[in-house]
Write a protein that holds these residues in place. Sequence first.
Motif, PDB file in Angstrom:
ATOM      1  N   GLN A 211       0.829  -1.197   0.000  1.00 31.12           N
ATOM      2  CA  GLN A 211       0.000   0.000   0.000  1.00 31.12           C
ATOM      3  C   GLN A 211       0.872   1.259   0.000  1.00 31.12           C
ATOM      4  OE1 GLN A 211      -3.100   0.096   2.991  1.00 31.12           O
ATOM      5  NE2 GLN A 211      -3.092   2.335   3.027  1.00 31.12           N
ATOM      6  N   ARG A 212       1.938   1.228   0.787  1.00 31.19           N
ATOM      7  CA  ARG A 212       2.854   2.360   0.825  1.00 31.19           C
ATOM      8  C   ARG A 212       3.510   2.570  -0.534  1.00 31.19           C
ATOM      9  NH1 ARG A 212       4.305   7.282   1.631  1.00 31.19           N
ATOM     10  NH2 ARG A 212       6.533   7.591   2.024  1.00 31.19           N
ATOM     11  N   ALA A 213       3.871   1.497  -1.220  1.00 24.00           N
ATOM     12  CA  ALA A 213       4.464   1.607  -2.554  1.00 24.00           C
ATOM     13  C   ALA A 213       3.485   2.247  -3.534  1.00 24.00           C
ATOM     14  CB  ALA A 213       4.897   0.232  -3.056  1.00 24.00           C
ATOM     15  N   ALA A 214       2.220   1.861  -3.457  1.00 24.75           N
ATOM     16  CA  ALA A 214       1.204   2.442  -4.336  1.00 24.75           C
ATOM     17  C   ALA A 214       1.031   3.933  -4.055  1.00 24.75           C
ATOM     18  CB  ALA A 214      -0.120   1.707  -4.158  1.00 24.75           C
ATOM     19  N   GLU A 215       1.107   4.325  -2.791  1.00 26.68           N
ATOM     20  CA  GLU A 215       0.985   5.734  -2.432  1.00 26.68           C
ATOM     21  C   GLU A 215       2.164   6.543  -2.970  1.00 26.68           C
ATOM     22  OE1 GLU A 215       0.712   5.544   1.766  1.00 26.68           O
ATOM     23  OE2 GLU A 215      -1.422   4.994   1.795  1.00 26.68           O
ATOM     24  N   ILE A 216       3.361   5.968  -2.898  1.00 23.03           N
ATOM     25  CA  ILE A 216       4.545   6.642  -3.446  1.00 23.03           C
ATOM     26  C   ILE A 216       4.395   6.826  -4.947  1.00 23.03           C
ATOM     27  CG2 ILE A 216       7.018   6.347  -3.904  1.00 23.03           C
ATOM     28  CD1 ILE A 216       7.219   4.999  -1.151  1.00 23.03           C
ATOM     29  N   LEU A 217       3.907   5.797  -5.628  1.00 16.97           N
ATOM     30  CA  LEU A 217       3.673   5.903  -7.065  1.00 16.97           C
ATOM     31  C   LEU A 217       2.720   7.054  -7.383  1.00 16.97           C
ATOM     32  CD1 LEU A 217       3.202   2.361  -8.680  1.00 16.97           C
ATOM     33  CD2 LEU A 217       4.850   4.118  -9.325  1.00 16.97           C
ATOM     34  N   ASP A 218       1.601   7.071  -6.725  1.00 15.32           N
ATOM     35  CA  ASP A 218       0.596   8.106  -6.995  1.00 15.32           C
ATOM     36  C   ASP A 218       1.154   9.497  -6.742  1.00 15.32           C
ATOM     37  OD1 ASP A 218      -1.251   6.211  -7.707  1.00 15.32           O
ATOM     38  OD2 ASP A 218      -2.234   6.150  -5.741  1.00 15.32           O
ATOM     39  N   SER A 219       1.868   9.662  -5.649  1.00 14.21           N
ATOM     40  CA  SER A 219       2.427  10.960  -5.311  1.00 14.21           C
ATOM     41  C   SER A 219       3.477  11.403  -6.332  1.00 14.21           C
ATOM     42  CB  SER A 219       3.038  10.909  -3.909  1.00 14.21           C
ATOM     43  OG  SER A 219       3.637  12.126  -3.571  1.00 14.21           O
ATOM     44  N   ALA A 220       4.335  10.462  -6.751  1.00 17.65           N
ATOM     45  CA  ALA A 220       5.417  10.798  -7.674  1.00 17.65           C
ATOM     46  C   ALA A 220       4.910  11.120  -9.075  1.00 17.65           C
ATOM     47  CB  ALA A 220       6.414   9.642  -7.745  1.00 17.65           C
ATOM     48  N   LEU A 221       3.801  10.515  -9.466  1.00 20.06           N
ATOM     49  CA  LEU A 221       3.342  10.613 -10.845  1.00 20.06           C
ATOM     50  C   LEU A 221       2.258  11.656 -11.074  1.00 20.06           C
ATOM     51  CD1 LEU A 221       3.048   6.795 -11.592  1.00 20.06           C
ATOM     52  CD2 LEU A 221       4.927   8.304 -12.269  1.00 20.06           C
ATOM     53  N   SER A 222       1.579  12.101 -10.035  1.00 28.31           N
ATOM     54  CA  SER A 222       0.363  12.898 -10.221  1.00 28.31           C
ATOM     55  C   SER A 222       0.598  14.176 -11.010  1.00 28.31           C
ATOM     56  CB  SER A 222      -0.253  13.224  -8.860  1.00 28.31           C
ATOM     57  OG  SER A 222       0.668  13.932  -8.047  1.00 28.31           O
ATOM     58  N   LYS A 223       1.618  14.941 -10.665  1.00 28.41           N
ATOM     59  CA  LYS A 223       1.854  16.217 -11.342  1.00 28.41           C
ATOM     60  C   LYS A 223       2.237  16.012 -12.798  1.00 28.41           C
ATOM     61  CE  LYS A 223       4.464  20.528 -11.086  1.00 28.41           C
ATOM     62  NZ  LYS A 223       5.480  21.300 -10.320  1.00 28.41           N
ATOM     63  N   ALA A 224       3.192  15.118 -13.065  1.00 24.62           N
ATOM     64  CA  ALA A 224       3.642  14.880 -14.431  1.00 24.62           C
ATOM     65  C   ALA A 224       2.534  14.281 -15.286  1.00 24.62           C
ATOM     66  CB  ALA A 224       4.860  13.962 -14.439  1.00 24.62           C
ATOM     67  N   ALA A 225       1.709  13.412 -14.695  1.00 28.69           N
ATOM     68  CA  ALA A 225       0.596  12.823 -15.445  1.00 28.69           C
ATOM     69  C   ALA A 225      -0.400  13.890 -15.872  1.00 28.69           C
ATOM     70  CB  ALA A 225      -0.096  11.757 -14.601  1.00 28.69           C
ATOM     71  N   ALA A 226      -0.648  14.871 -15.006  1.00 30.88           N
ATOM     72  CA  ALA A 226      -1.561  15.954 -15.361  1.00 30.88           C
ATOM     73  C   ALA A 226      -0.978  16.835 -16.456  1.00 30.88           C
ATOM     74  CB  ALA A 226      -1.861  16.796 -14.124  1.00 30.88           C
ATOM     75  N   GLU A 227       0.348  16.972 -16.482  1.00 28.55           N
ATOM     76  CA  GLU A 227       1.007  17.801 -17.491  1.00 28.55           C
ATOM     77  C   GLU A 227       1.145  17.093 -18.828  1.00 28.55           C
ATOM     78  OE1 GLU A 227       4.671  18.658 -15.579  1.00 28.55           O
ATOM     79  OE2 GLU A 227       3.874  20.309 -14.371  1.00 28.55           O
ATOM     80  N   HIS A 228       1.033  15.773 -18.829  1.00 30.11           N
ATOM     81  CA  HIS A 228       1.189  14.982 -20.059  1.00 30.11           C
ATOM     82  C   HIS A 228      -0.010  14.030 -20.196  1.00 30.11           C
ATOM     83  CE1 HIS A 228       5.400  16.288 -20.598  1.00 30.11           C
ATOM     84  NE2 HIS A 228       5.446  16.244 -19.276  1.00 30.11           N
TER      85      HIS A 228
END
Length: 293
Positions: A211-228
């Motif tokens: 669960q912690r790994a999934a949270e890290i993924l979401d946090s790391a990717l959210s901004k860049a995913a919105a920009e692309h």
Amino acid sequence: MELPLVVGVDGSESSLRAVDWATDEAALRGVPLRLVYASLWERYEGAALAEGLGRPSEQVMAEDIVEAAARRAHRRAPEVKVTTGVLPDDAASVLLNEAHTAAALVVGSRGRSGLAELLLGSVSLTVAGRAACPVIVLRGNQDNQARAGTHRRVVLGVAEEPHSTAATRFAFEEAEARKVTLDAVRAWRCPAYESTDHPLLAGEPARLHEQRAAEILDSALSKAAAEHPAVALRRRTAEGSARRILLDASDDADLLVVGVRRHHGLAGLQLGRVAHTLLHHSACPVAVVPQRG
């Protein structure tokens, strides 16, 4: 002014593969290409170059090498602006200096198979460990192109924020330019001392780490995913060591992207165990992206 992609050339097969790959990459990005030759290259890589060209080393002129590389790049992508430079220093110093005004550096590895493929040249390793810009090392038996590639997949190894920001941005830009899927991977492990023999509780420690790994993924990717938003993104967590999981992922990827921390004021290689392993054993090109911290 757009920063160029920079390639170190020496006339060897690996450097010509790097020229081909970087030319495609420059065309994808719409940026210039810069080809540089270090006049002291043989200090690092030996005199085998001259023998491979069938001429004694004193006849292998730097101008001939860079001009031939420039013609090769122009034939491959006439739209890419190409500049050249012959610089009087050793190869690693030349490339590290160029990194301060480069979008990225592209360097080749030494061989295609067997032992030669496992030996990353000293120049490539030094540059990947110290450059101020992203460094792409051409590992594996790639088909000399940086376009969509065979697998149509860029893999990103996601680390803890904020140290993965630059690598994440780089990976999204690569996937968007190539119009391929971005596979973002976060490895996790459950320490043995957290496990329990009770059958009702056996899965709980592992579930929390996943669960912690999934949270890290979401946090790391959210901004860049919105920009692309055009990038097809696939999130994945996997149990095991990051080195093993990313090496496995490189088998069917066109590019593997990892971030490394650069500590201001520290000399020597600053790669970390994961990046070091990938540079020596990846089955596809590896982009090492520095993150200050």
